[in-house]
Motif scaffolding. Structure first.
Motif, PDB file in Angstrom:
ATOM      1  N   ARG A   1      -1.537  -1.591  -4.119  1.00  0.00           N
ATOM      2  CA  ARG A   1      -2.885  -1.069  -3.977  1.00  0.00           C
ATOM      3  C   ARG A   1      -2.792   0.433  -3.752  1.00  0.00           C
ATOM      4  NH1 ARG A   1      -3.132  -5.558  -5.367  1.00  0.00           N
ATOM      5  NH2 ARG A   1      -4.395  -7.287  -4.534  1.00  0.00           N
TER       6      ARG A   1
ATOM      7  N   THR B   1      -7.793   7.774  -6.060  1.00  0.00           N
ATOM      8  CA  THR B   1      -9.252   7.846  -6.038  1.00  0.00           C
ATOM      9  C   THR B   1      -9.749   8.754  -4.917  1.00  0.00           C
ATOM     10  OG1 THR B   1      -9.295   5.814  -4.719  1.00  0.00           O
ATOM     11  CG2 THR B   1      -9.543   5.589  -7.089  1.00  0.00           C
ATOM     12  N   GLU B   2      -9.142   8.645  -3.746  1.00  0.00           N
ATOM     13  CA  GLU B   2      -9.633   9.408  -2.605  1.00  0.00           C
ATOM     14  C   GLU B   2      -9.264  10.879  -2.662  1.00  0.00           C
ATOM     15  OE1 GLU B   2      -8.292   7.406   0.894  1.00  0.00           O
ATOM     16  OE2 GLU B   2      -9.653   5.692   0.620  1.00  0.00           O
TER      17      GLU B   2
ATOM     18  N   HIS C   1       0.860  -1.182   0.000  1.00  0.00           N
ATOM     19  CA  HIS C   1       0.000   0.000   0.000  1.00  0.00           C
ATOM     20  C   HIS C   1       0.901   1.239   0.000  1.00  0.00           C
ATOM     21  CE1 HIS C   1      -3.646  -2.390   0.865  1.00  0.00           C
ATOM     22  NE2 HIS C   1      -2.790  -3.171   1.515  1.00  0.00           N
TER      23      HIS C   1
ATOM     24  N   LYS D   1      -4.955   3.933  -3.006  1.00  0.00           N
ATOM     25  CA  LYS D   1      -6.186   4.640  -2.669  1.00  0.00           C
ATOM     26  C   LYS D   1      -6.071   6.140  -2.898  1.00  0.00           C
ATOM     27  CE  LYS D   1      -7.911   1.440   0.891  1.00  0.00           C
ATOM     28  NZ  LYS D   1      -8.352   1.353   2.303  1.00  0.00           N
TER      29      LYS D   1
END
Length: 301
Positions: free
Chosen positions: A269, A274-275, A117, A271
């Motif tokens: 991964r 998108t976030e 991540h 995020k």
């Protein structure tokens, strides 16, 4: 914005340039020669003939721009240093292209449960230490809205980009030439992946609004390389994909490509895209793309 972009005739750079031009930005693109200059000019890019070794040129272009995208070599430290010098303390955006091979292992077809991540510490293999150091150099650059986009395996056809991605064309070309699609070892190693159109869309979002010192994995799916090879075999009507030993793969593809591009695990991964930026990938399956699109368009392997 006036954007200076390196690698304007490359796979990533060409797609990003086309997207930025379509969004109304004025793009000056670094290319090596007159032929490539003519090619990018046809897509609305103002060509700049030069190389990544021309530090004075890179500094001048960066200084005169409203932002920079480095879509050429992710491992050319001198070019990155020159671009940072040209942007220093300006507050302008600098989008640097990295790749998720920085977290790749040497599994040679074996699986791994390790998933990275964006806050997972990176301890790269020795061959990737220099690239990770460049990413960190960008993120630590003073007074710059610095962003590192770390792309997973890219697939797809990029309009405006005559170049090709890395893994899929290599696998497809070998399969066509030999009549047998190949994977390494057991083919259980997995790579995250992303379509080039979604990559280009994210670069445009990053230029517009990514926060300073952002590191973002760029991915929208994941697949085992054995399954990718089988999808290619099915698309080309070649029957069952077959295994190659590490030694056979290295002999055919070279140690670097066999080890880090085709035999490794690179599971990431992301995020942040998108976030923070509202990135919404439109493509989710590399196997669907192979089944429907492999062999069409500019990325024809």
């Amino acid at each position: 914005m006036r954007i200076f972009l390196t690698g304007a005739n490359g796979f990533i750079g060409g797609a990003v340039a086309s997207t930025l031009v379509a969004d109304g930005h004025a793009v000056r693109g670094l290319v090596r020669d007159k032929t490539k200059a003519d090619a990018v000019a046809a897509h609305g890019v103002d060509p700049v003939i030069g190389s990544l070794d021309d530090a004075a040129l890179l500094q001048a272009e960066a200084r005169a721009s409203d932002g920079v995208v480095n879509a050429a070599s992710s491992g050319h430290r001198g070019a990155v240093e020159a671009l940072i010098a040209g942007l220093a303390c300006s507050g302008k955006p600098f989008i640097h292209t990295s790749g998720s091979s920085i977290v790749a292992d040497k599994a040679m077809g074996e699986p791994s449960d390790r998933i990275f991540h964006e806050d997972t510490p990176i301890e790269p293999e020795p061959e990737r230490v220099a690239r990770v150091a460049i990413d960190r150099l960008v993120l630590g650059a003073p007074g710059i809205r610095s962003v590192v986009l770390c792309n997973a395996m890219i697939y797809g056809n990029a309009m405006g980009a005559p170049a090709q991605s890395v893994q899929i064309p290599v696998l497809a070309r070998q399969a066509r030439e030999s009549g047998v699609a190949r994977y390494i070892g057991r083919g259980l190693n997995r790579w995250s992946n992303v379509h080039i159109a979604d990559v280009a869309a994210l670069y445009a979002l990053a230029i517009a609004k990514a926060p300073a010192r952002s590191f973002m994995y760029v991915e929208s799916g994941e697949e085992a390389l054995g399954e990718v090879a089988q999808a290619i075999a099915t698309r080309l009507d070649l029957g069952a994909a077959q295994s190659w030993s590490a030694e056979q793969a290295i002999a055919a593809w070279g140690r670097e490509k066999a080890t880090f591009s085709l035999g490794s695990n690179s599971r990431v991964r992301g995020k942040a895209a998108t976030e923070r930026l509202g990135w919404a990938p439109q493509h989710r399956s590399i196997k669907d793309w192979i089944a429907q699109e492999l062999g069409r368009g500019l990325n024809d392997p």
